[in-house]
Structures are given as C-alpha cells and as structure tokens.
Design an enzyme around this catalytic site. Structure first.
Site, short mmCIF file in Angstrom:
data_model
loop_
_atom_site.label_atom_id
_atom_site.label_comp_id
_atom_site.label_asym_id
_atom_site.label_seq_id
_atom_site.Cartn_x
_atom_site.Cartn_y
_atom_site.Cartn_z
N MET A 121 0.86 -1.20 0.00
CA MET A 121 0.00 0.00 0.00
C MET A 121 0.88 1.24 0.00
SD MET A 121 -3.23 -1.04 0.30
CE MET A 121 -4.21 0.21 1.09
N GLY A 167 -1.55 5.60 -2.39
CA GLY A 167 -2.12 6.12 -3.64
C GLY A 167 -3.42 5.42 -3.98
N SER A 187 -3.09 1.35 -5.37
CA SER A 187 -2.98 0.25 -4.40
C SER A 187 -4.20 0.19 -3.49
CB SER A 187 -1.67 0.33 -3.60
OG SER A 187 -1.42 1.62 -3.16
N CYS A 202 14.11 -0.55 -8.06
CA CYS A 202 13.31 -0.71 -6.84
C CYS A 202 12.45 -1.97 -6.94
CB CYS A 202 12.43 0.53 -6.62
SG CYS A 202 11.35 0.36 -5.20
N CYS A 223 10.33 8.74 -7.02
CA CYS A 223 9.55 8.80 -5.78
C CYS A 223 10.27 9.53 -4.65
CB CYS A 223 9.11 7.41 -5.37
SG CYS A 223 10.45 6.26 -5.13
#
Ligand SMILES: Nc1ncnc2c1ncn2[C@@H]1O[C@H](COP(=O)(O)OP(=O)(O)OP(=O)(O)O)[C@@H](O)[C@H]1O
Length: 375
Positions: free
Chosen positions: A14, A17, A20, A104, A200
């Site tokens: 989660m 946003g 999710s 990532c 991000c």
C-alpha cells in the site's frame, strides 16, 4: 490457484495512492485474507518540514480502516539506500540516466518486500501495478496491463519466474479511469488523490537541487561535434540525451544534447530537434535478463521499448560471447539514453530487458558488428 480465497493470504503493498487502495479493495471483495503493508524506504522532510512518507502512511491507515483489513509499516530504508539510491548516484556520476523504478522493483518490492510477505505466511504479494501475470505452458508470463497508457510492464522487466509465481496484479485488466471510478464509488479516502509523478524519493522537489546535495556539480564546456565551444554547463549529470531545456545557448534553431562525456566533463549539442546525431540505428545493452528464465534463440525478432511509454519498436536482438546484446532497429531511434532499459516484447508478453550501454549511430557500424558476430 489451488486454495480457496479465504484460505489464501495476500500481502498488498500500500503506497497511500489510489491504485494500491483499489487493488486492496478488489482483493478483499474477492474474499482473500488481505494484509496491507506500507514500506518506508526514504526518511526525509521536504523544505516545508513535511515528511511525505508519514502523510502517505496516514492515507494507508484511512483506506485500510475503510476496507477493513489489518495494516502496518515496514522499514527498508537501508536496503533502499544501498541498492537503489547508491545505484542511482553511481549512474549519474558515470554520465548515465538511471531508472530507479526498475531497480526498486528488482531489489526492494519483489525481493525484500516479497520475502517479508512470505515470512508473514502470505501466499502472494500484490501491488497496484498495471501489468498481468498469466501461467501458460508451465511458465509465468509477464503481460502488459490492458490500459495502454498506464502499462507498467516496462518497470517490471527484471522479474523472474519465482517472483512472478508469487505475484498478483489486481489492476492489470482495468483501465485507470475505471480504477478512479471504483475508488469514488467506494468512497475511498484516496479516490481524489493526485497520481505521483517523477522519481519517488525526489517527489515534487527540484531535481537539480536534489542531486546537488549528493553529487558535487562540476562546471564544464558545451561543445558541438566540430569541437567548437558554444557555452558552459553546470554539471553533465543535469542533462540527458535529447534534452533541450536549460542549455542557455541560443541560435536560429534550438540546441539539443546529443552526447555526454562524463570523464572529460563535456556536453555535446547539435542544432535542431531532428539533428542527425540524435538518431541511432542500434544499441549495445548489458546484463540481459529474461523473465522466463530461459535465454531466447538469437537473432531474436521482437519489439522493444527504450523508455517508459514509448510505442513498441521493431528490433532484432543479437548476443555476443560477452553476454552483451546488440539491438538493431527497423526504424532509426531518437535519443537512445545510456542507463535506461531496453525492454523486449513479443506481442503483449514482456520477455525481459537489459541496460542500455551505448547507442550505435551509423548503419555501417551496426552492419560491421553483425558481420563480426557471424564470423
Ligand atoms: N511505499 C510503498 N509501500 C508499499 N507498497 C508500495 C509503496 N510504493 C509503491 N508500492 C506498490 O507498488 C505499486 C506501484 O508503485 P508506483 O510508485 O508505480 O505507484 P502508482 O502507480 O503511483 O500507484 P499508487 O496509486 O498505488 O501509488 C503500488 O501500487 C503499490 O502497490
């Protein structure tokens, strides 16, 4: 899936946003045993003293409470720093344009986070990515999300069979507009939240300013290909191939970055958006990865994207004895950028990807390398 949904535990990543949030809601509605987990990968306040991660976690809390699932937070700051941020800085230092999202997914979301989920006895890890996994002929295939505009398979190109076998993408078959609609109908706290953009950990901050905090800027020359000095740059790392903005040199036609020499600290530019040296006929890519776990047969005729959201381009892929790929283009390509990923597709199936090392500008050079490979 063998087990019944109520006996199947799914950990959903989660982010706070809307994507999710809806993914979690759909899983819960399908009857799964859902746990929401927020990863904290970055610890920093912005210039207003606000910690964006805390705000996002607040949204996770609110949505999970609305949906009625347990939630908590895990901290991967160290792993993120060591494996994503360090890679990011090193690539910039080398004059490349890295892709931290790909890294990532490879190192954090589908490694550390997946392992964490498995320790919680999860059968699956789910995320709100726009992509799909399908099992056919004994193989887990990574498939594009049906929303062409949002498809995120590009960022997932480094996943392997084990990771794909444990992954659910509840939004893969949906259009983004439908996802927003579901969120609004359910009255989710994140229904109207703006989509995140950019890198991000940088968020809405100024990219140049952010990078300067970590890599000392070194002024240098801007030259054309003839070697004439046209101006000064404030650090090659701030520029990417094909970029027009911020060069500070004027002419009857605008200038674009055509090449970067990080060692000599020189930025090369050419005039005009269609400058010949912005284009290439092939590229060399390193460290290929194939989602099936099996190398395809070369030469491989398929399509490829060289940046996120680019329409698929027809290519032929060759491999040399050093495990390097030569990718040749049916149509010349603009602004091929070292550090980005070349991601390969057969129709909607993402076959895998490799890191772009360098463009090959001339057709003659491409043919010379193919001839060498054939000997
Ligand atoms: N901090 C985080 N903690 C847990 N999971 C995350 C986090 N950030 C991203 N994810 C997961 O990875 C998915 C894709 O991340 P990305 O940053 O591309 O988000 P996005 O497309 O903006 O989606 P969202 O609207 O959910 O933020 C998210 O939908 C979420 O499942």
């Amino acid at each position: 899936m063998d087990k019944r949904p109520e006996d199947t535990r799914v950990v959903i990543g989660m982010s706070g946003g809307v994507d999710s949030s809806v993914a979690a809601l759909l899983l819960k509605e399908q009857g799964y045993d859902v746990i929401g987990v927020f990863m904290k990968n970055w610890d920093e306040e912005d210039e207003n003293g606000v910690c964006p991660a805390e705000e996002d976690y607040e949204d996770v809390r609110r949505v999970c409470a609305q949906i009625g699932i347990p939630y908590y937070i895990v901290n991967f700051e160290k792993q993120y720093w060591d494996r994503v941020f360090t890679y990011f800085l090193n690539e910039y230092k080398a004059g490349h344009t890295p892709n931290p999202d790909v890294m990532c997914n490879k190192e954090i979301k589908f490694k550390e986070f997946l392992n964490h989920a498995l320790k919680l006895d999860a059968d699956y890890l789910a995320t709100g990515h726009y992509a799909q996994v399908e099992k056919s002929e004994g193989e887990y295939k990574l498939i594009k999300g049906v929303d062409n505009n949002k498809d995120q398979s590009y960022f997932l190109c480094m996943l392997n069979q084990r990771q794909l076998s444990k992954t659910l993408f509840p939004l893969g078959h949906l259009e983004k507009s439908k996802v927003r609609e579901i969120a609004k109908e359910a009255g989710l706290a994140t229904a109207e939240k703006k989509d995140s953009t950019g890198v991000c950990f940088i968020g809405e901050r100024d990219f140049k300013e952010f990078l300067t905090n970590y890599i000392p800027a070194q002024k240098g020359e801007i030259r054309n290909r003839k070697g004439e000095v046209l101006g000064k740059h404030d650090g090659v790392m701030y520029y990417t191939i094909g970029q027009r903005r911020g060069l500070g040199i004027s002419g009857h036609e605008p200038y674009f970055v055509i090449d970067k020499d990080a060692k000599e600290n020189i930025l090369y530019v050419g005039q005009g958006a269609e400058h010949e040296l912005l284009f290439s006929h092939g590229l060399v890519a390193l460290e290929p990865h194939w989602t099936s776990g099996n190398e395809p047969k070369f030469p491989l005729k398929c399509t490829a994207k060289f940046r996120y959201r680019q329409p698929d381009q027809e290519v032929v892929v060759y491999k040399n004895s050093n495990d390097e790929l030569l990718v040749t283009f049916a149509k010349k390509q603009r602004a091929i950028t070292p550090g980005q990923f070349a991601v390969f597709y057969q129709g909607n199936i993402c076959l895998g990807g490799a890191v772009i090392d360098k463009p090959i500008k001339s057709k003659e050079e491409v043919n010379r390398i193919i001839n060498e490979l054939n000997q």
